[in-house]
Design an enzyme around this catalytic site. Sequence first.
Site, PDB file in Angstrom:
ATOM      1  N   SER A 108       1.429  -0.393   1.906  1.00  0.00           N
ATOM      2  CA  SER A 108       1.359  -1.825   2.228  1.00  0.00           C
ATOM      3  C   SER A 108      -0.083  -2.307   2.049  1.00  0.00           C
ATOM      4  O   SER A 108      -0.626  -2.180   0.945  1.00  0.00           O
ATOM      5  CB  SER A 108       1.908  -2.059   3.632  1.00  0.00           C
ATOM      6  OG  SER A 108       2.242  -3.412   3.843  1.00  0.00           O
ATOM      7  N   HIS A 242      10.833  -1.395   4.510  1.00  0.00           N
ATOM      8  CA  HIS A 242       9.383  -1.375   4.300  1.00  0.00           C
ATOM      9  C   HIS A 242       8.783  -0.042   4.721  1.00  0.00           C
ATOM     10  O   HIS A 242       7.794   0.406   4.140  1.00  0.00           O
ATOM     11  CB  HIS A 242       8.755  -2.516   5.101  1.00  0.00           C
ATOM     12  CG  HIS A 242       7.322  -2.767   4.768  1.00  0.00           C
ATOM     13  ND1 HIS A 242       6.902  -3.225   3.537  1.00  0.00           N
ATOM     14  CD2 HIS A 242       6.180  -2.619   5.512  1.00  0.00           C
ATOM     15  CE1 HIS A 242       5.593  -3.345   3.531  1.00  0.00           C
ATOM     16  NE2 HIS A 242       5.122  -2.986   4.709  1.00  0.00           N
TER      17      HIS A 242
END
Length: 264
Positions: A108, A242
């Site tokens: 990320s 995610h």
Amino acid sequence: MTSRQTDDEVHTSMTTGTDSDTWFRRYSTAATPRRRLVVLPHAGGSASFFHPWGRSFGSDTEVLVAKYPGRHERLADPFIHTMDVLADQVTAALLPFADVPMTLFGHSMGASLAYEVVQRLEKRHAVLPAALHVSSREAPHRVLPRELYREEDAALIAELRRLGGTDSALLDDPDVQEFVLPVLRADLTIADTYGPRPDTPVACPVHAWIGDADPSTSAGEMNAWGDVAPRGFRLRVLPGGHFYLVEQHDVVVRELCDQLATVG
């Protein structure tokens, strides 16, 4: 600190390139390592998140996990609020570890950071990493600024719930919120004010990773990392959101082991 100094400027003046113990949790090997894996966590994340990786890559691979300021051992250290300052500091702290081949893995926000660190290692210090692994984050020329970091606390909590990776029950605890929210807001300031940047290529292969149900980006967006990877590009799509790398821990570690075995 003078009234004209920002926290970032104080950090730049206080932290030196040899301050590696401050910046990395180091999972040392019994013998001299043949290679190193450098892990750069996500916004709001900490080195503890990647503790299961510490001894997972064999006795000849040393793992370094970044310890961002403002949490755990660095609770008293002021936050950093810009990607360039963060990348400069991480790069300086990595230089003592450049004696063996180095692979970077960023998740990320950490993916953008890893890319910026590789650029600095190559261009400023003539250190050529063995590979760059980027996870769950758009390529530098595709990532767009956001202003989530300016939102009320409730919006940040909602984002944590949307992305997963944090126990929802914990997010209801005011004591947890008191600790987590300042950290998250500082890191989101870094992530949200980054990009788009030029698609400057790196001199190492790039491996991109994404969960097939990630609400923040897509496999199509991750493919754009190929634009900065003239030395080779690979996209791996795994089941999950995610934080697919928690659900798919064994798969990710096994495939990273296979790639690391070709280095050094």
